[in-house]
Enzyme design. Sequence first.
Site, short mmCIF file in Angstrom:
data_model
loop_
_atom_site.label_atom_id
_atom_site.label_comp_id
_atom_site.label_asym_id
_atom_site.label_seq_id
_atom_site.Cartn_x
_atom_site.Cartn_y
_atom_site.Cartn_z
N THR A 100 0.83 -1.21 0.00
CA THR A 100 0.00 0.00 0.00
C THR A 100 0.86 1.26 0.00
OG1 THR A 100 -1.45 1.28 1.46
CG2 THR A 100 -0.09 -0.35 2.52
N ASP A 101 0.27 2.37 -0.44
CA ASP A 101 0.98 3.66 -0.37
C ASP A 101 1.05 4.18 1.07
OD1 ASP A 101 -1.68 4.39 -0.02
OD2 ASP A 101 -1.70 5.94 -1.57
N GLU A 102 0.28 3.54 1.98
CA GLU A 102 0.23 4.07 3.35
C GLU A 102 1.56 3.91 4.07
OE1 GLU A 102 -3.42 3.31 5.46
OE2 GLU A 102 -4.51 3.00 3.59
N TYR A 106 -1.63 -0.64 10.97
CA TYR A 106 -1.76 -1.29 9.66
C TYR A 106 -0.57 -0.96 8.77
CZ TYR A 106 -3.14 -1.74 4.75
OH TYR A 106 -3.14 -2.01 3.40
N LYS A 131 2.49 -3.32 7.26
CA LYS A 131 2.74 -3.49 5.81
C LYS A 131 4.17 -3.05 5.48
CE LYS A 131 0.38 -4.64 2.89
NZ LYS A 131 0.08 -5.99 2.32
#
Length: 357
Positions: free
Chosen positions: A134-136, A159, A163
Amino acid sequence: MQTLFITGGAGFIGSALVRLLIAESDYRLVNIDKLTYAGNLESLAAVADDPRHLFSRTDICDRAALDALFSRHHPAGVIHLAAESHVDRSIHGPGDFIQTNIVGTYTLLEASRAYWSGLAEEEKRGFRFHHVSTDEVFGSLGETGQFSETTAYDPRSPYSASKAASDHLVRAWHHTYGLPVLATNCSNNYGPYHFPEKLIPLMLLNALDGKPLPIYGKGDNVRDWLYVEDHARALKRVFEGGRVGETYCIGGNAERTNMQVVDTLCELLDRFRPRADGQSYRTQKTFVADRPGHDRRYAIDAGKLKTELDWSPRESFASGLEKTVRWYLDHPDWVSHVRSGEYQTWLERNYAERRTA
Ligand code: NAD
Ligand code: TYD
């Protein structure tokens, strides 16, 4: 015919990828999924009877089960999507995120490495471990700028931190052991079969139920939205043509504030399913307490993927959101099974024994 392992193939993005690969490739797929609350075999109804789709209810933390699947099916690659994926859940209970996203990815990497080490030279060279992220992991942007492959990691929720940890493990397995990995970091997805805890399906279904539309904070946080089938196409493109060891950022070039997203959803519903009292669904918008540590803005520069692999999204935010709204209105059974929890018994009722890997 090559076999691929897809982990998390009963989830939102994984099921879109499975449907795409069955429709547009010759791969035989072994779909490895634990079927948590987010796993839904009903999302795979379209491919349930296809002999190229096999399902195994397996936890990616279970090394022995993974080893058995590798030796039975001899895959040419792994596309790894299985994860705990919801930020709000990670705030209330981070344990499952550490277990699946970090320990699970580690376990899958080790099982993949053991299998890959034993392959003949040519198969070894062709093998790919594609990690879907993810870009998060890049943290939060201010008013300007975009994330790219060279942005420093700065995860800020349980989260995104889990990741980020899994991304680091994947790259370490490449640099240390030579495992041929690919990594992708994608922006927020939306589309059919999305579990209604995430912004778009939650707002859509709350609106239809006459419930409040809970907007965190002021509704001015920004996300970059990508239609899920565009993400699935990008994954196929990277898996087949990406350079080993490289990362590719995937994004929709569709930045919207949460308020804009909710307003557009309300406009579409006002057109397609007007409220009986003639009022707009917008009147259901409600401001609620902000998410702790709420990332302000995400935006992706997907230029590398465009230049190297000629990928760009087919859907605009307007066309993708209209398709999404129509899909939810046209699939009341999927929606009601998800909301009642009945989808979790679908496996027992409908999944043919012969399709089990
Ligand atoms: P999802 O929550 O809809 O699906 C996750 C799937 O993984 C489910 O089917 C679940 O049963 C399975 N799973 C969970 N724990 C497992 C375990 N221990 N073993 C085996 N299977 C397990 O998630 P999604 O939105 O489809 O996301 C898929 C991947 O894409 C994730 O890795 C996520 O981090 C990443 N991603 C998501 C988005 C997004 O907007 N949703 C954006 C970028 C990247
Ligand atoms: P979400 O769909 O949970 O994705 P992510 O947190 O991974 O970006 O949330 C998208 C945005 O919508 C995020 O800024 C939080 C906000 N949001 C709300 O305002 N209300 C809600 O009920 C939810 C679930 C999210």
